[in-house]
Design an enzyme around this catalytic site. Structure first.
Site, PDB file in Angstrom:
ATOM      1  N   ALA A  11       0.679  -0.762  11.447  1.00  0.00           N
ATOM      2  CA  ALA A  11      -0.643  -2.094  11.160  1.00  0.00           C
ATOM      3  C   ALA A  11      -2.077  -1.421  10.475  1.00  0.00           C
ATOM      4  O   ALA A  11      -2.978  -2.072  10.133  1.00  0.00           O
ATOM      5  CB  ALA A  11      -0.595  -2.710  12.534  1.00  0.00           C
ATOM      6  N   ARG A  16      -9.483   5.402   4.220  1.00  0.00           N
ATOM      7  CA  ARG A  16      -9.914   6.178   3.795  1.00  0.00           C
ATOM      8  C   ARG A  16      -9.005   6.126   2.648  1.00  0.00           C
ATOM      9  O   ARG A  16      -9.521   6.870   1.062  1.00  0.00           O
ATOM     10  CB  ARG A  16      -9.363   7.848   4.082  1.00  0.00           C
ATOM     11  CG  ARG A  16     -10.505   8.411   5.012  1.00  0.00           C
ATOM     12  CD  ARG A  16      -9.419   9.382   5.844  1.00  0.00           C
ATOM     13  NE  ARG A  16      -9.270   9.393   6.446  1.00  0.00           N
ATOM     14  CZ  ARG A  16      -7.415   9.954   7.219  1.00  0.00           C
ATOM     15  NH1 ARG A  16      -8.209  10.974   7.040  1.00  0.00           N
ATOM     16  NH2 ARG A  16      -7.498  10.046   8.507  1.00  0.00           N
ATOM     17  N   ARG A 335      12.559  -6.729 -24.442  1.00  0.00           N
ATOM     18  CA  ARG A 335      12.412  -7.622 -23.162  1.00  0.00           C
ATOM     19  C   ARG A 335      13.312  -7.794 -22.788  1.00  0.00           C
ATOM     20  O   ARG A 335      14.244  -7.883 -22.627  1.00  0.00           O
ATOM     21  CB  ARG A 335      11.280  -8.148 -23.355  1.00  0.00           C
ATOM     22  CG  ARG A 335       9.690  -7.937 -23.979  1.00  0.00           C
ATOM     23  CD  ARG A 335       9.079  -8.828 -24.860  1.00  0.00           C
ATOM     24  NE  ARG A 335       8.478 -10.275 -24.510  1.00  0.00           N
ATOM     25  CZ  ARG A 335       8.600 -11.338 -24.468  1.00  0.00           C
ATOM     26  NH1 ARG A 335       8.928 -11.275 -25.914  1.00  0.00           N
ATOM     27  NH2 ARG A 335       8.856 -12.394 -23.720  1.00  0.00           N
ATOM     28  N   ASN A 388      11.392 -19.230 -31.771  1.00  0.00           N
ATOM     29  CA  ASN A 388      11.809 -19.539 -30.352  1.00  0.00           C
ATOM     30  C   ASN A 388      10.875 -20.717 -30.097  1.00  0.00           C
ATOM     31  O   ASN A 388      11.309 -21.481 -29.426  1.00  0.00           O
ATOM     32  CB  ASN A 388      12.674 -19.370 -29.804  1.00  0.00           C
ATOM     33  CG  ASN A 388      11.572 -17.937 -29.397  1.00  0.00           C
ATOM     34  OD1 ASN A 388      10.293 -17.776 -30.280  1.00  0.00           O
ATOM     35  ND2 ASN A 388      11.237 -17.745 -28.781  1.00  0.00           N
TER      36      ASN A 388
HETATM   37  C1  UD1 Z   1      -1.320   9.830  14.287  1.00  0.00           C
HETATM   38  C2  UD1 Z   1      -1.026  11.440  15.719  1.00  0.00           C
HETATM   39  C3  UD1 Z   1      -1.123  12.304  15.392  1.00  0.00           C
HETATM   40  C4  UD1 Z   1      -0.250  12.614  14.695  1.00  0.00           C
HETATM   41  C5  UD1 Z   1      -0.040  11.899  12.721  1.00  0.00           C
HETATM   42  C6  UD1 Z   1       0.283  12.102  12.278  1.00  0.00           C
HETATM   43  C7  UD1 Z   1      -1.759   9.688  17.687  1.00  0.00           C
HETATM   44  C8  UD1 Z   1      -2.497   9.310  18.616  1.00  0.00           C
HETATM   45  N1  UD1 Z   1      -1.862  10.717  16.535  1.00  0.00           N
HETATM   46  O1  UD1 Z   1      -2.204  10.385  13.893  1.00  0.00           O
HETATM   47  O2  UD1 Z   1      -0.869  12.974  16.078  1.00  0.00           O
HETATM   48  O3  UD1 Z   1      -0.356  14.001  14.080  1.00  0.00           O
HETATM   49  O4  UD1 Z   1      -0.136  10.402  13.605  1.00  0.00           O
HETATM   50  O5  UD1 Z   1       0.505  11.079  10.374  1.00  0.00           O
HETATM   51  O6  UD1 Z   1      -0.209   8.832  17.903  1.00  0.00           O
HETATM   52  N2  UD1 Z   1      -1.188   2.613  13.760  1.00  0.00           N
HETATM   53  C9  UD1 Z   1      -1.245   1.209  13.727  1.00  0.00           C
HETATM   54  N3  UD1 Z   1      -1.621   0.180  14.658  1.00  0.00           N
HETATM   55  C10 UD1 Z   1      -2.737   1.242  15.456  1.00  0.00           C
HETATM   56  C11 UD1 Z   1      -3.052   2.531  15.705  1.00  0.00           C
HETATM   57  C12 UD1 Z   1      -2.528   2.721  14.048  1.00  0.00           C
HETATM   58  O7  UD1 Z   1       0.481   0.630  13.724  1.00  0.00           O
HETATM   59  O8  UD1 Z   1      -3.416   0.766  16.343  1.00  0.00           O
HETATM   60  C13 UD1 Z   1       0.160   2.964  12.396  1.00  0.00           C
HETATM   61  C14 UD1 Z   1      -0.523   3.321  11.158  1.00  0.00           C
HETATM   62  O9  UD1 Z   1      -0.268   2.173  10.665  1.00  0.00           O
HETATM   63  C15 UD1 Z   1       0.290   4.700  10.835  1.00  0.00           C
HETATM   64  C16 UD1 Z   1       0.997   5.343  12.293  1.00  0.00           C
HETATM   65  O10 UD1 Z   1       0.254   4.580  12.756  1.00  0.00           O
HETATM   66  O11 UD1 Z   1       1.219   4.120   9.811  1.00  0.00           O
HETATM   67  C17 UD1 Z   1      -0.034   5.997  12.827  1.00  0.00           C
HETATM   68  O12 UD1 Z   1      -1.531   6.003  12.813  1.00  0.00           O
HETATM   69  P1  UD1 Z   1      -2.509   6.752  12.107  1.00  0.00           P
HETATM   70  O13 UD1 Z   1      -4.066   6.056  12.274  1.00  0.00           O
HETATM   71  O14 UD1 Z   1      -2.516   7.486  11.042  1.00  0.00           O
HETATM   72  O15 UD1 Z   1      -2.758   8.338  13.238  1.00  0.00           O
HETATM   73  P2  UD1 Z   1      -3.744   9.852  12.833  1.00  0.00           P
HETATM   74  O16 UD1 Z   1      -4.925   9.352  12.955  1.00  0.00           O
HETATM   75  O17 UD1 Z   1      -3.262   9.973  11.679  1.00  0.00           O
END
Ligand code: UD1
Ligand code: CA
Length: 474
Positions: A11, A16, A335, A388
């Protein structure tokens, strides 16, 4: 094997990426990140998949559908713990185990997911966590271990001090949980941390409070734990898959002349003894047979190219079929729905669309063949055009076996040419031609002797020719 469910957390917007698309919709090796994760889950034997999606979810609903998954909507991104809670409430199977995957970690393999499942069972743990030892662990949550090697805590970089930052073992964000444990403990998470988010990782502490253990599984290939947060990491993930694909093809008996300089997507297949030249791009579900030669600069998308065919340099093929032994290019354009028969020849600057070209037929130079059916051993001369399209609808041209089409012919479709007929060069074919007939449409040639000498002698001078005088004037 017992039923297992998966929740894919997807979600997050991914600030970034600096994009209007949700992060997991961005393509790695031609497919959305989320697709790779779902495929790994499916191949690991997981039957039920719930996708947790957020804003812009319509951009990835196609992926969820492709895998027959359910969708849970998390409208505010309150953290990974909240996202997992969201997904859990959408599960409908009675699976006792739940795999949680990150939609932004597309390099995870089915094998690793299986290892995570079996390790948790073997160790009788409430959870197993996939970890990785990274040379540069910055940005990831760090894994703090107990003396016995089980997981004591997972601490986000932002929440930890210098001691935490020194740890090189990171959390991949992929876990297997006992479902009851998850259901009991997700509601107990709090958001008391730097980011004010509900961290899924805090479940480790809750497990220990219950007297249970969480076991780590270290990824053998650290690439598998890579989470993608930026365009740079996106490109790096594509490169990992590209290289893996090339290596697999090399192992399978394919010659790749310049491995650093060919782009082949994961679902492409190539038969043994085929050769892939420098700068070749093979996309989508392209299937290349054995002994096929694909030379420099060809771009082939969703095509079938049968055994022994040859694609000469800089040919572009989409949704087409090239049969055994046919030769295409250089600089040919196939194509959608071009079907080139065995041993047929499509030469330079020939475009074929939605047409069947029979066995052994040739269109060697500069032609457009659209909405046509060409029989066997026909010869299509240079500059032939099937007209065509009348501005409203497309019409068909049918050319029989062995027809000889002279250069610079236009077929005003719909039109049918019987077998063995000849079309004289420069003809505009406006009506059907019976078998074995000659069709010809030409204005009679006019010759005016000495006209240039009388009317445009400067042209001759410009070309360095002497302007003839006297008798020659006639
Ligand atoms: C998270 C982990 C971290 C890990 C890293 C690996 C936690 C608190 N941290 O951090 O330990 O090293 O992933 O990549 O779990 N997402 C949602 N809803 C939200 C927040 C996130 O669906 O409210 C999903 C994001 O789309 C993503 C995944 O969860 O696919 C990870 O979320 P992200 O915000 O990237 O977490 P990190 O800060 O990378
Ligand atoms: Ca991440």
């Amino acid at each position: 094997m017992a039923e297992i469910s998966a929740i894919i957390l997807a979600a997050g917007q991914g600030k970034r990426m600096k994009s209007s698309l949700p992060k997991v919709a961005h393509a790695v090796a031609g497919k959305p990140m989320l697709w790779h994760v779902a495929r790994a889950a499916r191949e690991a034997g997981i039957t039920e998949i719930v996708f947790v999606l957020g804003q812009g979810r319509e951009k990835v609903l196609g992926t969820a559908e492709e895998f027959g998954g359910k969708v849970a909507f998390q409208d505010r991104q309150l953290g990974t713990g909240d996202a997992a809670r969201c997904g859990l409430s959408a599960l409908s199977s009675r699976a006792k185990e739940v795999v949680v995957l990150c939609g932004d970690a597309p390099l995870i393999s089915p094998r690793t997911i299986r290892a995570l499942i079996t390790t948790r069972r073997r160790r009788k743990a409430v959870a197993s966590v996939l970890t990785g030892i990274l040379p540069d662990p910055s940005g990831y949550g760090r894994v703090v271990r107990n003396a016995d090697g089980t997981v004591a805590r997972i601490v986000e970089e932002r929440d930890g001090g210098p001691e935490i930052r020194k740890i090189r073992e990171v959390n991949s964000g992929t876990y297997v949980f006992d479902r009851k444990f998850l259901r009991r403990n997700l509601p107990r998470l709090t958001d008391v941390n730097v980011q004010r988010e509900f961290y899924l990782t805090d479940l480790v502490v809750q497990a220990l409070q219950e007297g249970k253990i969480v076991v780590p599984v270290v990824a053998k290939n650290p690439d598998e734990v890579r989470g993608i947060n930026s365009r740079k990491e996106l490109a790096e993930a594509t490169e990992v898959l590209r290289r893996a694909k090339i290596d697999a093809l090399l192992d399978a008996g394919v010659t790749v002349v310049a491995p650093e300089w060919a782009y082949i997507e994961p679902e492409v297949s190539v038969g043994a003894d085929s050769l892939i030249g420098p700068g070749v791009v093979l996309l989508g579900k392209t299937r290349i047979g054995k002994g096929v030669r694909i030379q420099t600069g060809c771009v082939v998308e969703n095509c079938r190219v049968d055994d022994g065919a040859q694609l000469k340099p800089y040919s572009v093929l989409t949704d087409s079929h090239v049969r055994r032994g046919a030769i295409i290019g250089p600089f040919a354009h196939l194509r959608p729905e071009a079907d080139i028969g065995e041993d047929a020849r499509i030469g330079n600057f020939v475009e074929v669309k939605k047409s069947r070209i029979g066995k052994g037929s040739k269109a060697n130079h500069l032609a457009y063949i659209g909405d046509a059916v060409v029989g066997r051993k026909a010869n299509i001369g240079a500059g032939t055009i099937t007209c065509n399209y009348d501005g409203l609808a497309k019409h068909k041209t049918v050319i029989g076996d062995g027809v000889f089409v002279g250069s610079d012919t236009q077929f005003i479709a719909p039109v049918t040419i019987g077998k063995g007929a000849i079309i004289g060069a420069g003809t505009t074919v406006t009506g059907d031609v019976p078998p074995y007939a000659l069709a010809l449409s030409r204005a009679e040639q006019v010759v005016k002797a000495g006209w240039v000498i009388r009317k445009m002698p400067e042209l001759l001078r410009k070309s360095g020719l002497k302007v003839p005088s006297g008798k020659e004037k006639k």
